[in-house]
Design a protein around this motif. Sequence first.
Motif, mmCIF file in Angstrom:
data_model
loop_
_atom_site.group_PDB
_atom_site.id
_atom_site.type_symbol
_atom_site.label_atom_id
_atom_site.label_comp_id
_atom_site.label_asym_id
_atom_site.label_seq_id
_atom_site.Cartn_x
_atom_site.Cartn_y
_atom_site.Cartn_z
ATOM 1 N N GLU A 1 0.935 -1.162 -0.008
ATOM 2 C CA GLU A 1 -0.039 0.033 0.001
ATOM 3 C C GLU A 1 1.091 1.330 -0.065
ATOM 4 N N LEU A 2 0.585 2.124 -0.849
ATOM 5 C CA LEU A 2 1.341 3.407 -1.039
ATOM 6 C C LEU A 2 0.948 4.499 0.196
ATOM 7 N N LYS A 3 2.035 4.797 0.839
ATOM 8 C CA LYS A 3 1.904 5.848 1.855
ATOM 9 C C LYS A 3 2.505 7.193 1.540
ATOM 10 N N VAL A 4 1.860 8.154 1.539
ATOM 11 C CA VAL A 4 2.561 9.444 1.420
ATOM 12 C C VAL A 4 2.640 10.309 2.672
ATOM 13 N N GLU A 5 3.895 10.675 3.124
ATOM 14 C CA GLU A 5 3.959 11.437 4.210
ATOM 15 C C GLU A 5 4.576 12.876 3.978
ATOM 16 N N GLN A 6 3.801 13.786 4.486
ATOM 17 C CA GLN A 6 4.416 15.408 4.501
ATOM 18 C C GLN A 6 4.956 15.445 5.654
ATOM 19 N N ASN A 7 5.778 16.509 5.581
ATOM 20 C CA ASN A 7 6.820 17.082 6.738
ATOM 21 C C ASN A 7 7.211 18.581 6.581
ATOM 22 N N GLN B 41 -8.814 16.981 7.432
ATOM 23 C CA GLN B 41 -7.953 16.071 6.857
ATOM 24 C C GLN B 41 -7.549 16.089 5.578
ATOM 25 N N SER B 42 -6.801 14.983 5.075
ATOM 26 C CA SER B 42 -6.492 14.829 3.599
ATOM 27 C C SER B 42 -7.504 14.311 2.823
ATOM 28 N N LEU B 43 -7.262 13.883 1.715
ATOM 29 C CA LEU B 43 -8.287 13.565 0.574
ATOM 30 C C LEU B 43 -8.070 11.979 0.503
ATOM 31 N N THR B 44 -9.337 11.466 0.534
ATOM 32 C CA THR B 44 -9.275 9.936 0.518
ATOM 33 C C THR B 44 -10.080 9.487 -0.888
ATOM 34 N N LEU B 45 -9.605 8.736 -1.616
ATOM 35 C CA LEU B 45 -10.356 8.315 -2.855
ATOM 36 C C LEU B 45 -11.358 7.255 -2.528
ATOM 37 N N ILE B 46 -12.564 7.564 -2.834
ATOM 38 C CA ILE B 46 -13.636 6.739 -2.451
ATOM 39 C C ILE B 46 -13.670 5.746 -3.828
ATOM 40 N N ALA B 47 -13.867 6.262 -4.824
ATOM 41 C CA ALA B 47 -14.006 5.274 -6.205
ATOM 42 C C ALA B 47 -13.778 5.858 -7.464
ATOM 43 N N THR B 48 -13.646 5.050 -8.534
ATOM 44 C CA THR B 48 -13.134 5.571 -9.765
ATOM 45 C C THR B 48 -14.606 5.129 -10.565
ATOM 46 N N ALA B 49 -15.121 6.173 -11.391
ATOM 47 C CA ALA B 49 -16.148 5.967 -12.231
ATOM 48 C C ALA B 49 -15.735 6.050 -13.650
ATOM 49 N N ASN B 50 -16.166 4.847 -14.168
ATOM 50 C CA ASN B 50 -15.955 4.809 -15.950
ATOM 51 C C ASN B 50 -17.139 4.828 -16.460
ATOM 52 N N GLN B 51 -17.371 5.472 -17.567
ATOM 53 C CA GLN B 51 -18.705 5.302 -18.308
ATOM 54 C C GLN B 51 -18.718 3.897 -18.653
ATOM 55 N N GLY B 52 -20.065 3.418 -18.489
ATOM 56 C CA GLY B 52 -20.238 2.061 -19.171
ATOM 57 C C GLY B 52 -19.794 0.853 -18.595
ATOM 58 N N THR B 56 -15.275 1.448 -9.496
ATOM 59 C CA THR B 56 -14.088 0.874 -8.912
ATOM 60 C C THR B 56 -14.151 1.170 -7.345
ATOM 61 N N TYR B 57 -14.347 0.572 -6.155
ATOM 62 C CA TYR B 57 -14.343 1.321 -5.119
ATOM 63 C C TYR B 57 -12.869 0.799 -4.561
ATOM 64 N N GLU B 58 -12.354 1.960 -3.575
ATOM 65 C CA GLU B 58 -11.049 1.583 -2.932
ATOM 66 C C GLU B 58 -11.624 0.836 -1.405
ATOM 67 N N SER B 59 -10.457 0.282 -0.785
ATOM 68 C CA SER B 59 -10.831 -0.337 0.447
ATOM 69 C C SER B 59 -11.334 0.464 1.465
ATOM 70 N N GLY B 60 -12.308 -0.015 2.103
ATOM 71 C CA GLY B 60 -13.051 0.822 3.077
ATOM 72 C C GLY B 60 -14.419 1.367 2.507
ATOM 73 N N PHE B 61 -14.691 1.577 1.345
ATOM 74 C CA PHE B 61 -15.762 1.884 0.622
ATOM 75 C C PHE B 61 -16.621 0.843 -0.112
ATOM 76 N N VAL B 62 -17.815 0.988 0.150
ATOM 77 C CA VAL B 62 -18.723 0.094 -0.550
ATOM 78 C C VAL B 62 -19.796 0.532 -1.348
ATOM 79 N N ILE B 63 -20.309 -0.235 -2.218
ATOM 80 C CA ILE B 63 -21.376 0.129 -3.360
ATOM 81 C C ILE B 63 -22.655 0.557 -2.368
ATOM 82 N N ASP B 64 -22.795 -0.323 -1.445
ATOM 83 C CA ASP B 64 -24.206 -0.072 -0.737
ATOM 84 C C ASP B 64 -24.093 1.195 0.033
ATOM 85 N N LYS B 65 -23.041 1.746 0.497
ATOM 86 C CA LYS B 65 -23.024 3.002 1.037
ATOM 87 C C LYS B 65 -22.740 4.261 0.183
ATOM 88 N N PHE B 66 -22.114 3.906 -1.112
ATOM 89 C CA PHE B 66 -21.799 4.974 -1.780
ATOM 90 C C PHE B 66 -21.844 4.507 -3.367
#
Lengths: 110, 114
Positions: A1-7, B41-52, B56-66
């Motif tokens: 898993e890629l981790k990115v850390e800022q400092n 906080q920082s940004l966390t990717l939920i999912a990638t949406a392709n047409q058609g 594709t969901y990232e770990s920790g995010f599920v289709i039923d919720k999002f």
Amino acid sequence: ELKVEQNPLFLSMQEGKNYTIYCNYSTTSDRLYWYRQDPGKSLESLFVLLSNGAVKQEGRLMASLDTKARLSTLHITAAVHDLSATYFCAVDMGAQKLVFGQGTRLTINP
Amino acid sequence: SAVISQKPSRDICQRGTSLTIQCQVDSQVTMMFWYRQQPGQSLTLIATANQGSEATYESGFVIDKFPISRPNLTFSTLTVSNMSPEDSSIYLCSVRGDRNQPQHFGDGTRLSIL
């Protein structure tokens, strides 16, 4: 898993001073992006670094990328108040997915 | 760069309800992305949406919720379902044209759940 850390995560500095924000990442990538976010706003793209040794400059900001060290730096020269913001680095992990660092909240005092 | 419009820009919702966020782009793009930014906080990717295809969901995010829709190359929606206070965040969509360009972000949807 890629981790990115800022400092550092928080930086308070005086106008006119120089400082550097560091962005380390844990796995191989040759693309890195820097963004700025003002309070209550979305993200503004600052720099796109596409290869080892890439250096980009815009005004008082300069960004560089060392893919071998897995390190990018954002250098601020002679800071001014208008540069106060949160700065994020983001690493391309493939398939156009980005992993963001925690952000560095920069405050520049007169 | 692409112009991205998100609606609504903010909302306050009751626990247990659902909200659909819209993202409109002024040009055709292959991939759209949905991110979450929790307060301070920082940004966390939920999912990638392709047409058609299915998102594709990232770990920790599920289709039923999002659940995500991507009916064409300029539009996508993200639904936050059965909301709880922990879902209070900024939700952002983003796009990128070719791989040498940065991702561009919409203004975000600021969501508060009471």
